[in-house]
Design an enzyme around this catalytic site. Sequence first.
Site, short mmCIF file in Angstrom:
data_model
loop_
_atom_site.label_atom_id
_atom_site.label_comp_id
_atom_site.label_asym_id
_atom_site.label_seq_id
_atom_site.Cartn_x
_atom_site.Cartn_y
_atom_site.Cartn_z
N HIS A 265 44.52 40.27 31.53
CA HIS A 265 43.22 40.95 31.44
C HIS A 265 42.26 40.14 30.56
O HIS A 265 41.15 39.79 30.98
CB HIS A 265 43.42 42.36 30.85
CG HIS A 265 42.15 43.12 30.63
ND1 HIS A 265 41.69 44.07 31.51
CD2 HIS A 265 41.22 43.05 29.65
CE1 HIS A 265 40.54 44.56 31.08
NE2 HIS A 265 40.23 43.96 29.93
N GLU A 266 42.69 39.85 29.34
CA GLU A 266 41.82 39.08 28.43
C GLU A 266 41.58 37.68 29.00
O GLU A 266 40.51 37.10 28.80
CB GLU A 266 42.41 39.01 27.02
CG GLU A 266 42.64 40.37 26.33
CD GLU A 266 41.44 41.30 26.30
OE1 GLU A 266 40.29 40.79 26.28
OE2 GLU A 266 41.64 42.53 26.32
N HIS A 269 38.60 37.82 31.13
CA HIS A 269 37.37 37.75 30.32
C HIS A 269 37.11 36.30 29.89
O HIS A 269 35.98 35.82 29.93
CB HIS A 269 37.52 38.58 29.04
CG HIS A 269 37.38 40.06 29.23
ND1 HIS A 269 36.27 40.64 29.77
CD2 HIS A 269 38.22 41.09 28.91
CE1 HIS A 269 36.42 41.97 29.78
NE2 HIS A 269 37.60 42.27 29.27
N GLU A 295 34.20 43.35 32.87
CA GLU A 295 35.43 44.08 33.21
C GLU A 295 35.79 43.88 34.68
O GLU A 295 36.95 44.00 35.06
CB GLU A 295 35.29 45.57 32.87
CG GLU A 295 35.23 45.85 31.36
CD GLU A 295 36.45 45.38 30.60
OE1 GLU A 295 37.55 45.27 31.18
OE2 GLU A 295 36.30 45.09 29.39
#
Length: 499
Positions: A265-266, A269, A295
Amino acid sequence: MELTTAIEKYRKLQAKLSAYYHAMSLIHYDGVTSAPSATAANRGQTLSVLSEETYLLSTGKETLELLEFLDAHKDELDYVQARSVYLSLKEIKEMQKIPLEEYVAYEELMVQSDDVWHKAKETSDFALFLPYLEKIFEYQKRFARYCAPDVHPYNYCLDKYEDGLTMDRCDEFFAALKSRLVPLIKKIGQKEQIDDSFLYGDFSEADQEKFSLSLMDVIGIDKGHCGLSTTEHPFTTSFGSHHDVRITTNYYRNNFTFSMFSVIHEGGHALYDMGSDDSLAYTNLDGGVSMGIHESQSRFYENLLGRSREFTKYVFPTVCSCFPSMKSCTAEDFYRAVNKVSPSLIRVDADEVTYALHIMVRYELEKRIMSGDLEVKDLPAEWNRLYKEYLGVDVPSDREGVLQDSHWSGGAIGYFPSYALGSAYGAQLLKKMKESVDVEACLKAGDFAPINAWNKENIWKHGRVYTPSQLLERVLGEAFDPFVFTDYLEKKYGEIYGL
Ligand code: ZN
């Protein structure tokens, strides 16, 4: 003043502001990663000096005159320059409406509240955090009044994270999701539950870290420009420009999938941040355009790619080599286990289907506080009541309830809807990507290059040059449709659960 001189002056001003932001982000980052526990007051002092300097530099007479000069000549600027000046002016005019002493006091409050939130979460003590949270909401209401006296304060907050987002749009979006998710969750609940017991065991931090670093390589993160550390709450930050990005995770000894999916997830980003065009470095157009689009990237990598059958199968041999106990199950067992749908307490652990319900709880609570219909002190009770109503779960402690997220302690009121919006944007982006990229084949081969190249070309390289809706319109060529996301969920989970 000559236009070329003004452009050069503006470039230097942006570089100087980037340097201040770089320093301030590093101090924040140090505070949550490796600083000793009793050093928050010192950071607060330094940050108050630096934020005052930034405020004065940004809103000073000379800066304003320069920006107004450039704005008056905007027809002679190229599109990117004009957009940068427009954003600077907008931000500065807003900043000027906030009195300096309040701006600085708020920065100091942020440092203290982050520190207190950590302690309150650790001991599940909401009362400890309450006075800080009350002040944060008060400041947010006041700032909204100063900056946008004609709009509802919560609309002001939402717009900060997603240009043009309002309560009306959110209400419509969440109603659309609810209409399809609630029946889906009900149908899944009637089916035999998936066994995910083998995901729980004893997984050392060293093994988890080794696995996390290998995942960063697989998804195409250049570790020369992106570091990994551990924090209570995973996040991504960049320092000064897209050339220096950091992600964090948290290792839970009993379950390696938390760090696995938070790193992916990160990582999403980070890829977005690092993908800005080099020409945008040290300007206000560097990095992501909004939290909704941000997101859309992080949840794209985490779920649409990371929880796909093809990717879980590709990564399964590495899982077994890092965590030998996993050898007792198959890649298909692993795929099903990481996609188990089960209403739960913690947002960051939630499955793709129930995730949006966690967001709806937070959205409703923020909206009521910002409207003056709910007092901050009543948050825990309302939180627990809504978790029962939306997810059917009893919240045993504030640590697993209202204190679980770091957003409010950092003043991020209005951020949460971005997660649900981002998930839905992501599904539509994937549909579009599949018109020109064989995504399944890439995931089967663990080859993220074509996927990343598509994202770079269509989203990342543009930084903040376009508004979120302009960017989406350019990429998708059609209006945003939340039902693309619910169709995706119905298809995927219909197959997994045999609905
Ligand atoms: Zn995120």
